[in-house]
Design an enzyme around this catalytic site. Structure first.
Site, PDB file in Angstrom:
ATOM      1  N   LYS A   4      19.972-114.557 -59.131  1.00 56.77           N
ATOM      2  CA  LYS A   4      20.618-113.754 -60.182  1.00 56.77           C
ATOM      3  C   LYS A   4      19.719-112.559 -60.516  1.00 56.77           C
ATOM      4  CE  LYS A   4      20.583-113.080 -64.435  1.00 56.77           C
ATOM      5  NZ  LYS A   4      20.880-111.656 -64.670  1.00 56.77           N
ATOM      6  N   GLU A  28       2.927-106.681 -75.262  1.00 54.96           N
ATOM      7  CA  GLU A  28       3.226-105.990 -74.008  1.00 54.96           C
ATOM      8  C   GLU A  28       4.260-104.894 -74.258  1.00 54.96           C
ATOM      9  OE1 GLU A  28       5.386-108.173 -70.975  1.00 54.96           O
ATOM     10  OE2 GLU A  28       4.109-107.279 -69.442  1.00 54.96           O
ATOM     11  N   CYS A  77       4.208-105.631 -64.508  1.00 55.11           N
ATOM     12  CA  CYS A  77       3.655-106.740 -65.301  1.00 55.11           C
ATOM     13  C   CYS A  77       2.136-106.716 -65.352  1.00 55.11           C
ATOM     14  CB  CYS A  77       4.173-108.082 -64.771  1.00 55.11           C
ATOM     15  SG  CYS A  77       3.931-108.305 -63.020  1.00 55.11           S
ATOM     16  N   GLU A  96       6.589-116.216 -63.578  1.00 59.21           N
ATOM     17  CA  GLU A  96       5.740-115.016 -63.465  1.00 59.21           C
ATOM     18  C   GLU A  96       6.053-114.160 -64.678  1.00 59.21           C
ATOM     19  OE1 GLU A  96       2.944-114.201 -61.761  1.00 59.21           O
ATOM     20  OE2 GLU A  96       4.119-115.114 -60.158  1.00 59.21           O
TER      21      GLU A  96
HETATM   22  P1  NDP Z   1      13.897-110.865 -69.496  1.00 58.66           P
HETATM   23  O1  NDP Z   1      12.918-111.942 -69.446  1.00 58.66           O
HETATM   24  O2  NDP Z   1      14.824-110.766 -70.638  1.00 58.66           O
HETATM   25  O3  NDP Z   1      14.791-110.880 -68.176  1.00 58.66           O
HETATM   26  C1  NDP Z   1      14.342-111.263 -66.886  1.00 58.66           C
HETATM   27  C2  NDP Z   1      15.488-111.897 -66.130  1.00 58.66           C
HETATM   28  O4  NDP Z   1      15.929-113.065 -66.831  1.00 58.66           O
HETATM   29  C3  NDP Z   1      16.714-110.997 -66.017  1.00 58.66           C
HETATM   30  O5  NDP Z   1      17.380-111.246 -64.797  1.00 58.66           O
HETATM   31  C4  NDP Z   1      17.555-111.482 -67.181  1.00 58.66           C
HETATM   32  O6  NDP Z   1      18.912-111.165 -67.002  1.00 58.66           O
HETATM   33  C5  NDP Z   1      17.309-112.965 -67.126  1.00 58.66           C
HETATM   34  N1  NDP Z   1      17.560-113.694 -68.366  1.00 58.66           N
HETATM   35  C6  NDP Z   1      17.569-113.207 -69.642  1.00 58.66           C
HETATM   36  N2  NDP Z   1      17.857-114.200 -70.522  1.00 58.66           N
HETATM   37  C7  NDP Z   1      18.044-115.323 -69.796  1.00 58.66           C
HETATM   38  C8  NDP Z   1      18.349-116.685 -70.118  1.00 58.66           C
HETATM   39  N3  NDP Z   1      18.550-117.086 -71.380  1.00 58.66           N
HETATM   40  N4  NDP Z   1      18.451-117.580 -69.126  1.00 58.66           N
HETATM   41  C9  NDP Z   1      18.241-117.209 -67.853  1.00 58.66           C
HETATM   42  N5  NDP Z   1      17.970-115.941 -67.476  1.00 58.66           N
HETATM   43  C10 NDP Z   1      17.853-115.005 -68.436  1.00 58.66           C
HETATM   44  O7  NDP Z   1      13.117-109.554 -69.332  1.00 58.66           O
HETATM   45  P2  NDP Z   1      13.687-108.083 -69.504  1.00 58.66           P
HETATM   46  O8  NDP Z   1      14.102-107.690 -68.177  1.00 58.66           O
HETATM   47  O9  NDP Z   1      14.694-107.895 -70.552  1.00 58.66           O
HETATM   48  O10 NDP Z   1      12.384-107.383 -70.018  1.00 58.66           O
HETATM   49  C11 NDP Z   1      11.861-107.692 -71.288  1.00 58.66           C
HETATM   50  C12 NDP Z   1      10.377-107.782 -71.203  1.00 58.66           C
HETATM   51  O11 NDP Z   1       9.981-108.775 -70.246  1.00 58.66           O
HETATM   52  C13 NDP Z   1       9.715-106.541 -70.693  1.00 58.66           C
HETATM   53  O12 NDP Z   1       9.654-105.557 -71.668  1.00 58.66           O
HETATM   54  C14 NDP Z   1       8.400-107.110 -70.266  1.00 58.66           C
HETATM   55  O13 NDP Z   1       7.615-107.336 -71.385  1.00 58.66           O
HETATM   56  C15 NDP Z   1       8.769-108.423 -69.642  1.00 58.66           C
HETATM   57  N6  NDP Z   1       8.961-108.320 -68.186  1.00 58.66           N
HETATM   58  C16 NDP Z   1       8.003-108.807 -67.368  1.00 58.66           C
HETATM   59  C17 NDP Z   1       8.149-108.663 -66.002  1.00 58.66           C
HETATM   60  C18 NDP Z   1       7.146-109.166 -65.061  1.00 58.66           C
HETATM   61  O14 NDP Z   1       7.103-108.680 -63.930  1.00 58.66           O
HETATM   62  N7  NDP Z   1       6.346-110.160 -65.400  1.00 58.66           N
HETATM   63  C19 NDP Z   1       9.272-107.983 -65.405  1.00 58.66           C
HETATM   64  C20 NDP Z   1      10.255-107.550 -66.360  1.00 58.66           C
HETATM   65  C21 NDP Z   1      10.085-107.736 -67.693  1.00 58.66           C
HETATM   66  P3  NDP Z   1      19.492-109.806 -67.669  1.00 58.66           P
HETATM   67  O15 NDP Z   1      18.547-108.705 -67.343  1.00 58.66           O
HETATM   68  O16 NDP Z   1      20.789-109.661 -67.002  1.00 58.66           O
HETATM   69  O17 NDP Z   1      19.549-110.085 -69.133  1.00 58.66           O
END
Ligand code: NDP
Length: 500
Positions: free
Chosen positions: A198, A404, A307, A273
Site C-alpha cells: 500500500k 522531527e 528520515c 522504519e
Molecule cells: P505516516 O506514518 O502517516 O504514513 C506512512 C504510511 O502509512 C503511508 O502509506 C500512510 O498512508 C500509511 N498510514 C497512515 N495511517 C495508517 C494507519 N492507521 N494504518 C496503516 N497505515 C497507515 O507518515 P506521513 O507520510 O503522513 O508523514 C508524517 C511524518 O512521518 C513525516 O512528517 C515524518 O515525520 C514521518 N515520516 C518518516 C519517514 C521515514 O522515512 N522514516 C517517511 C515519511 C514520513 P497515507 O499516506 O495514504 O495516509
C-alpha cells in the site's frame, strides 16, 4: 483549466497516465476499487491534479491478500528454483532501468522531487538494490549442527532452514515512493514471499507502474499486488488482516506504533522504519567547508524530507561562525523551482498539508527565540515551496530541536566540551542516524560507539549502501531494511531434528 493539463515535457515521461485513472493491481489484473471511489494525485509544484488512484478499503485489501495467499500456497513463486527467482528479479531491475524516464517523471509529478534525484535514487539505486537482493535468493542458508540429544537409540541429524514467512503487507511513505517500495518488495520476493503493497495516497503512481513491470518481467500474477488508498482505511485494513504474516512499514513513529500493535495482535512479524532527529557533531579538528557542504546536502537534499536528514547540527565553538556562514551562503544560493527543470537544486514540499506543517515549525522556532540565519519564508504564491532554512543558537527545549520537521529546517547550536556534545546528540527520543565530523581516527573510534543511532557516518551524512543495514533504535523503530538483515527478516527459521 483541464485538471489533467500537463505540459508536453511532463507527459513525455508519463505516458502511463494517458488513462488518468490508474487502477490497483491485484492478481495481475488492473482495476478500480470495489467501491468505485477515486482519490486525486496532485503535483505539488502546480497544485494541479495529475491523476486519480483507487480509494480502496477493506474489501479490496481482502481480495489482494487472498490473491497473495493463493500465489504463496500454489508455490508458483516460492517453489521456483532460487536461481530462477534471481533471474526474474534481475529482469525486473532491467525493466526499471529501461523505464527510467517514465518512472522518474511520474515520481517528480506526484512528489515534486527533482527529476535528477528521482532518476538517481528511486530508479537507478532502486534497480541496483533489486539486483543486490536478487543475489540473496540463491544464498539464504541454514546450519547443520552437532547435537547432544540424550535419547539413546537413533542417530540424530539436526539442522535449520530458512523459509519464506508468507504474505507480506508493505506500507510505504511519500518521500521515496519507488525506492522504499523496492526496499520492501525485493528482499520479500528474494526470500520467496508474496506481497501486498500500500503506497501513500499522495504518491501511488510509481508503485502501480512497478506492479506492471513486475508482470512484464515474468513474476507470476498475485506475487506482487498494489492496493492504493488512505492510511486510515486501506492501510488499517492491511495491518489488521490475519492472513498477513509480516508487516514492513516506513513512516511516522505514531503510525509505526499502531502497526506494531496490529502485528502483535496477529503475531505477525514486523519491521518498522520510523522517524528521526539525527544529530551531526562537528569536532574542533573538522574541515569547516567539508562540513558545510555535507550538512547542506544532509538537510536540504529532497527538501529535508528524508528520515535520516541531518536536522540537528552541534558545532565546536571554534568553528561555529565559519560553518554557519558557509551554510547560510549555500542555503541562500540554492536555485528553487520545478523538479522538471534541470537547473533546479531545491523543489517543493510534497503536499499542501506537509507544507503547512513545516511553516508552523518555522514560526515556532522564531517565536521561541532561535536566530534565523537563512530562509524562513514561503517562496512563490502557488506551490508548496519553502526556503532552505537555518536557525542558530537553538536550545534543547525548542520544538525545532525536539520534534522531527521532515523539511528543510536546520537547528544549529555550539558546544565547548565534547561530553556535552555527545549528551546533546543523544538527548532525543529518536535513534535513527548520526554523523561525526573529525580528522582524528581516535575521536572517530571513541565517539562512534557512544552515539545512540542505528547508522553512524564519519565525515559524511545520508550515504546508503544496499548491503549496509538501515534502521533505528529507541523511537526510530525496530528491524532493518537493506543488507542481509532485511532479507532474513522475511524468513522464518525452522529447526529440523531427524532420527535416522
Ligand atoms: P505516516 O506514518 O502517516 O504514513 C506512512 C504510511 O502509512 C503511508 O502509506 C500512510 O498512508 C500509511 N498510514 C497512515 N495511517 C495508517 C494507519 N492507521 N494504518 C496503516 N497505515 C497507515 O507518515 P506521513 O507520510 O503522513 O508523514 C508524517 C511524518 O512521518 C513525516 O512528517 C515524518 O515525520 C514521518 N515520516 C518518516 C519517514 C521515514 O522515512 N522514516 C517517511 C515519511 C514520513 P497515507 O499516506 O495514504 O495516509
Amino acid at each position: 483549466m483541464n485538471p489533467f493539463d500537463l505540459s508536453s515535457q511532463q507527459l513525455q515521461g508519463a505516458k502511463f497516465l494517458s488513462e488518468r485513472r490508474v487502477g490497483n493491481v491485484i492478481g495481475g489484473v488492473s482495476g478500480p476499487a470495489l467501491s468505485g471511489r477515486w482519490l486525486p494525485v496532485t503535483d505539488p509544484a502546480t497544485e494541479m491534479v495529475v491523476a486519480e488512484a483507487p480509494d480502496s478499503d477493506a474489501a479490496d485489501i481482502a481480495r489482494a491478500v487472498a490473491s497473495a495467499q493463493r500465489a504463496f500456497d500454489s508455490h508458483v513463486w516460492r517453489g521456483l528454483r532460487p536461481a530462477d527467482r534471481e533471474k526474474l528479479l534481475f529482469r525486473l531491475s532491467e525493466l526499471i532501468e529501461r523505464h527510467a524516464d517514465e518512472l522518474s517523471a511520474l515520481e517528480t509529478l506526484q512528489s515534486g522531487k527533482l527529476q535528477g534525484i528521482a532518476r538517481a535514487i528511486d530508479v537507478q539505486a532502486g534497480a541496483e538494490f533489486v539486483r543486490y537482493m536478487a543475489g540473496w535468493a540463491t544464498k539464504l542458508e541454514g546450519q547443520t549442527l552437532d547435537n547432544s540429544i540424550p535419547i539413546p537409540g537413533p542417530q540424530w541429524v539436526t539442522y535449520t532452514r530458512r523459509e519464506p514467512v508468507g504474505v507480506v503487507g508493505a506500507i510505504v511513505p511519500w518521500n521515496f515512493p519507488l525506492a522504499i517500495a523496492l526496499w520492501k518488495i525485493a528482499p520479500a520476493l528474494a526470500a520467496g514471499c508474496t506481497v501486498v503493497l500500500k503506497p501513500s495516497e499522495d504518491t501511488p503512481l510509481t508503485a502501480l507502474r512497478l506492479a506492471h513491470l513486475a508482470l512484464e518481467a515474468g513474476i507470476p500474477e498475485g506475487v506482487l499486488n498494489v492496493v492504493c488508498g488512505r492510511g486510515a482505511t486501506a492501510g488499517a485494513a492491511l495491518i489488521a488482516h490475519p492472513g498477513v504474516r509480516k508487516l514492513s512499514f516506513t513512516g511516522s513513529t505514531a503510525v509505526g506504533k499502531v502497526v506494531g500493535h496490529a502485528a502483535v495482535e496477529n503475531m505477525a512479524r514486523f519491521t518498522l522504519e520510523l522517524g528521526g532527529k539525527s544529530p551531526a557533531v562537528v569536532m574542533e579538528d573538522a574541515d569547516p567547508s567539508q562540513v558545510a557542504q555535507g550538512i547542506a546536502t544532509g538537510i536540504f537534499f529532497h527538501q529535508g524530507q528524508v528520515c535520516t536528514a541531518s536536522s540537528r547540527l552541534l558545532v565546536h565553538r571554534s568553528l561555529y561562525r565559519r560553518v554557519l556562514d558557509e551554510l547560510a551562503g549555500i542555503a541562500q544560493g540554492m536555485r528553487i523551482g520545478s523538479g522538471f527543470d534541470a537547473a533546479t537544486q531545491f523543489g517543493p514540499l510534497t503536499s499542501k498539508a506537509h507544507f503547512a506543517r513545516v511553516m508552523d515549525f518555522i514560526a515556532s522556532a522564531k517565536a521561541e527565540g532561535a536566530t534565523l540565519v537563512a530562509g524562513g519564508e514561503r517562496v512563490h504564491d502557488a506551490g508548496c515551496f519553502v526556503q532552505p532554512t537555518i536557525f542558530a543558537d537553538t536550545t534543547a527545549q525548542m520544538r525545532v530541536v525536539r520534534e522531527e520537521v521532515f523539511g528543510p529546517v536546520l537547528a544549529v547550536a555550539p558546544f565547548d566540551d565534547v561530553e556535552d556534545a555527545i549528551a546533546a546528540a543523544n538527548d532525543t527520543p529518536y535513534g535513527l542516524a548520526a554523523s561525526l565530523w573529525t580528522q582524528s581516527l581516535s575521536h572517530a573510534h571513541r565517539i562512534v560507539p557512544r552515539l545512540q543511532a542505528g547508522v553512524v557516518w564519519v565525515n559524511a551524512h545520508n550515504v546508503l549502501d544496499a548491503g549496509l543495514p538501515l534502521g533505528g533504535i529507541k523511537q526510530s523503530g525496530t528491524g532493518r531494511d537493506l543488507g542481509r538483515a532485511a532479507v532474513e527478516g522475511f524468513t522464518e527459521l525452522k529447526s529440523v531434528c531427524m532420527a535416522v
